[in-house]
Design a protein around this motif. Sequence first.
Motif, short mmCIF file in Angstrom:
data_model
loop_
_atom_site.label_atom_id
_atom_site.label_comp_id
_atom_site.label_asym_id
_atom_site.label_seq_id
_atom_site.Cartn_x
_atom_site.Cartn_y
_atom_site.Cartn_z
N UNK A 53 47.53 48.59 37.18
CA UNK A 53 46.56 48.23 36.14
C UNK A 53 47.03 47.04 35.32
N UNK A 54 48.07 46.35 35.74
CA UNK A 54 48.55 45.21 34.97
C UNK A 54 47.61 44.01 35.09
N UNK A 55 47.01 43.80 36.24
CA UNK A 55 46.06 42.71 36.39
C UNK A 55 44.98 43.11 37.40
N UNK A 56 43.87 42.39 37.35
CA UNK A 56 42.77 42.61 38.29
C UNK A 56 42.30 41.25 38.81
N UNK A 57 41.89 41.23 40.07
CA UNK A 57 41.36 40.02 40.68
C UNK A 57 39.88 40.25 40.99
N UNK A 58 39.04 39.32 40.55
CA UNK A 58 37.61 39.36 40.81
C UNK A 58 37.29 38.19 41.73
#
Length: 117
Positions: A53-58
Amino acid sequence: MVAADLYITIATPGAVGVEVRPPSNVVVTTGKLRGPQGQQGPQGIPGVDGGSAFYREFIKASPGVEWVVNHGLGRYPNVHIFNASNIQVMPDSVTHLSVNEYVVTFIAALAGRAISS
């Protein structure tokens, strides 16, 4: 004030040495003076989970002038935008709608990806 012994030494004419000796019940330290250690402070607030949950890619496969990104991180993240050639670009604006969603707008339609961290 604490009394101390003062010793003056004359080794040769013109060479004088001075030494100050404190009484044996006085502790002399160099640097910062410290007292006894205090009690431990209160527990701090928990940090962000360091897992996935540290980063997300869209990924936006078809070009658009507006991207609605639902990242689900539960906070207002830093946003980095890359075009389809993987070059970082600056959008016209980034508007955070909530702690889980933001809108990215561009002057011209663009495909690429948004990294929320």
